[in-house]
Design a protein around this motif. Structure first.
Motif, PDB file in Angstrom:
ATOM      1  N   HIS A   3       0.818  -1.200   0.000  1.00 41.15           N
ATOM      2  CA  HIS A   3       0.000   0.000   0.000  1.00 41.15           C
ATOM      3  C   HIS A   3       0.861   1.262   0.000  1.00 41.15           C
ATOM      4  N   ALA A   4       1.998   1.202   0.724  1.00 35.94           N
ATOM      5  CA  ALA A   4       2.896   2.358   0.765  1.00 35.94           C
ATOM      6  C   ALA A   4       3.380   2.705  -0.643  1.00 35.94           C
ATOM      7  N   PHE A   6       1.751   2.112  -3.401  1.00 37.97           N
ATOM      8  CA  PHE A   6       0.612   2.749  -4.073  1.00 37.97           C
ATOM      9  C   PHE A   6       0.554   4.219  -3.729  1.00 37.97           C
ATOM     10  N   GLN A   7       0.737   4.467  -2.437  1.00 37.27           N
ATOM     11  CA  GLN A   7       0.611   5.853  -1.982  1.00 37.27           C
ATOM     12  C   GLN A   7       1.675   6.726  -2.603  1.00 37.27           C
ATOM     13  N   ASP A  50      -6.271   4.018   9.982  1.00 35.75           N
ATOM     14  CA  ASP A  50      -5.305   3.606   8.955  1.00 35.75           C
ATOM     15  C   ASP A  50      -5.959   2.640   7.972  1.00 35.75           C
ATOM     16  N   HIS A  51      -6.726   1.677   8.529  1.00 35.23           N
ATOM     17  CA  HIS A  51      -7.404   0.696   7.665  1.00 35.23           C
ATOM     18  C   HIS A  51      -8.342   1.414   6.692  1.00 35.23           C
ATOM     19  N   ARG A  53      -8.490   4.604   5.723  1.00 34.89           N
ATOM     20  CA  ARG A  53      -7.852   5.499   4.745  1.00 34.89           C
ATOM     21  C   ARG A  53      -7.102   4.700   3.684  1.00 34.89           C
ATOM     22  N   SER A  54      -6.483   3.577   4.105  1.00 37.12           N
ATOM     23  CA  SER A  54      -5.790   2.725   3.128  1.00 37.12           C
ATOM     24  C   SER A  54      -6.792   2.167   2.127  1.00 37.12           C
ATOM     25  N   ARG A  55      -7.945   1.714   2.660  1.00 35.18           N
ATOM     26  CA  ARG A  55      -8.966   1.131   1.787  1.00 35.18           C
ATOM     27  C   ARG A  55      -9.530   2.185   0.840  1.00 35.18           C
ATOM     28  N   ASP A  57      -8.063   4.878  -0.195  1.00 34.09           N
ATOM     29  CA  ASP A  57      -7.037   5.163  -1.216  1.00 34.09           C
ATOM     30  C   ASP A  57      -7.117   4.156  -2.356  1.00 34.09           C
ATOM     31  N   ASP A  58      -7.231   2.876  -2.001  1.00 33.13           N
ATOM     32  CA  ASP A  58      -7.294   1.825  -3.029  1.00 33.13           C
ATOM     33  C   ASP A  58      -8.533   1.987  -3.903  1.00 33.13           C
TER      34      ASP A  58
END
Lengths: 445, 126
Positions: A3-4, A6-7, A50-51, A53-55, A57-58
């Motif tokens: 994920h990092a 991706f970011q 975090d979960h 915001r990560s989701r 983002d995806d």
């Protein structure tokens, strides 16, 4: 790809007010429902933020619009109350079993429930005796036939119980799966649990779940108002009423800022209650308003629905407010435009008047000068003793004409000055009084 | 898609962490990717499980501050909790794998005779 990664490849979307509101609001509800210490609560909040915001983002990367991405990410986490319960449980029960402590905790919990139930729900009173932990030693022993088989999934136990009372069967079930059997306060009053001897049987191999189902099937008609539940520490026979009360959780929700007066807050609580009533039986639900807080004591499913209703209402109201604000801004902009045009018109008119006054003042003064000279010429002619009547008349006519013209232009100037004064006076008196500075010429001069 | 049961979940999560430290969301993505989308570990199953593993000392945790790309360098980022398999966790995983192998072997004992019967039957009729 992590994920990092991706970011780092994709610019993070701007976190707008709505994004922040939706996620924070959900996290507030989740953490508010956690029955764990404050320090752990903060950590759970951080981890779920975090979960989410990560989701999100995806989901944004695959082209979902931001509001939809937020909605999906939150929906994937399931029912908030259920999630909070599982997390709280994991924090509380993650240690190897300590049987004595668990029994003590259950005793306190059940006693606490009765007290909490009475104060919150105004339920029927109950005699406050601590629940009895069975002291009888089981006479029938479960036979484990598969000890050599590694238990990876769920434990199976073989039972061979015949002609036993309900209590004896329940003790055996609990014992077989390394749990304590507990009779709730209400269930202790049910004599048939012990007294109906030799009526039950349990034979065959079952998981705990299956054994409980089997028991419930067998004694359903005897225990119509009771139910058997279990968790990782106990097998509990309790009344359905106790079960419902055990699900009750208290949660404090802030009333929205647009609900300002105490009357409005009562109306808001009534609205939530009415909407919930359409879908749920609110027998074990209490909704109270205290200052700016809405306090709800209810089972998790009702909390979830209440939260959803309040979020939806809030979103609609906020959307309405936003639209009203936008409309007001558009109207304000329109007013500003009209004012600007008017100011420009006033300035132009004022200049026309001023120019008129200036020109007519010059003309007036010019004729006054001419009148002064034509008068002197007439007086000199009369003093000279000249008898030319035609010349005398001509000089007299010229003087009269100059005087009339001077008066006419003086009149013009006076009228223009009056008009200008009237215009400025009217504008200053009117809603455009704020233009005083402009009109008085500080900006224009 | 199959929803993982608790015991399977533990084996799967420990196996994912055996590949290296990871965090909640990445673990769930890793499970979906490695099972080609066949397994799903829901957040309501995974986070309580991770808590349990942490409490049992099977994993250790540490926090990292994560900043969005393009964010203000002086701004505070969000926090990310990383999970690392502990030596105890490695032992537990080895034990679980062994149990899994034993279970498979036992199940195969039931499955194989059926296969053999079929083959014998084919021979007899052929």
């Amino acid at each position: 790809m992590s994920h990092a990664d991706f970011q780092s490849m994709h610019r993070h979307p701007p976190e707008g007010r709505d994004t922040k509101d939706s996620i924070s609001s959900w996290l507030d509800v989740l953490t508010g429902m956690l029955a764990i210490p404050e320090s752990q609560r903060t950590q759970v909040r951080d981890e779920f933020e975090d979960h989410l915001r990560s989701r999100i983002d995806d989901l944004l990367i695959v082209g979902k619009p931001e509001p939809e991405a937020i909605r999906i990410a939150i929906a994937e986490l399931g029912e908030t109350a259920e999630l909070a319960k599982l997390i709280s449980k994991a924090h509380q029960h993650a240690h190897p079993r300590r049987r004595t402590m668990n029994i003590a905790m259950i005793t306190v919990a059940i006693a606490g429930l009765s007290i909490g139930g009475m104060s919150l729900l105004n339920n029927q009173s109950s005699t406050a005796t601590s629940p009895m932990i069975p002291s009888t030693i089981p006479t029938l022993v479960a036979v484990e036939t598969r000890q050599a088989v590694p238990v990876v999934d769920e434990q199976f136990h073989a039972f061979d119980i015949e002609q036993a009372s309900m209590e004896e069967i329940l003790i055996e079930i609990a014992k077989a799966y390394d749990r304590e059997f507990v009779l709730s306060e209400d269930a202790q009053g049910v004599g048939m649990i012990r007294d109906l001897k030799d009526t039950g049987a349990l034979q065959g191999e079952y998981t705990l779940e299956q054994a409980v189902d089997r028991f419930n099937d067998q004694f359903r008609s005897n225990l119509i108002h009771y139910m058997l539940t279990h968790d990782e520490n106990i097998v509990l026979l309790q009344s359905k009423s106790e079960y419902q009360r055990s699900l009750v959780e208290m949660q404090v929700y802030p009333t929205p800022e647009w609900v300002s007066s105490s009357t409005d807050r009562e109306a808001y609580a009534d609205t939530i209650r009415s909407l919930l009533e359409v879908k749920f039986n609110l027998r074990y639900t209490s909704i109270k308003v205290l200052n700016g807080a809405l306090i709800i004591a209810a089972p998790p499913s009702i909390h979830s629905e209440a939260h959803r209703i309040m979020s939806d209402i809030n979103a609609v109201i906020k959307q309405g407010e936003q639209q009203r604000l936008e409309r007001e801004q558009a109207e304000e902009h329109e007013r500003d435009l009209r004012r600007s045009k008017l100011v420009a018109e006033i300035i132009r008119t004022r200049e026309v008047f001023r120019q008129g006054i200036e020109i007519n003042s010059e003309r007036r003064d010019g004729f006054r000068r001419k009148a002064h000279y034509s008068k002197r010429a007439l007086e000199e002619f009369q003093a000279s003793g000249n008898t030319d009547k035609e010349m005398a008349q001509k000089l007299e006519n010229r003087y009269d004409g100059d005087v009339r013209n001077a008066e006419m232009f003086a009149q013009e100037v006076a009228e223009d000055e009056m008009r200008l004064e009237y215009l400025l006076g009217r504008l200053i008196e009117s809603e455009f009084i704020y233009l005083d500075d402009v009109l008085q010429g500080r900006t224009l001069e | 898609m199959l929803t993982l049961k608790q015991d399977h979940s533990e084996l799967v999560v420990l196996s994912v962490l055996a590949q290296g430290p990871s965090y909640g969301y990445a673990i769930s993505k890793d499970i979906a990717a490695r099972s080609e989308g066949n397994f799903k570990l829901s957040p309501s199953g995974m986070y309580p499980l991770l808590t349990k593993l942490e409490k049992l000392g099977l994993v250790t945790t540490n926090w990292e501050e994560v900043k969005a790309a393009g964010a203000d360098p002086d701004s505070t980022g969000r926090k990310r909790k990383w999970y690392t398999l502990s030596p105890k966790g490695h032992k537990q995983l080895a034990k679980r794998i062994e149990l899994h192998a034993q279970m498979q072997s036992i199940l195969n004992g039931f499955v194989s005779p059926t296969d053999q019967t079929t083959h014998h039957g084919e021979r007899a009729t052929g």
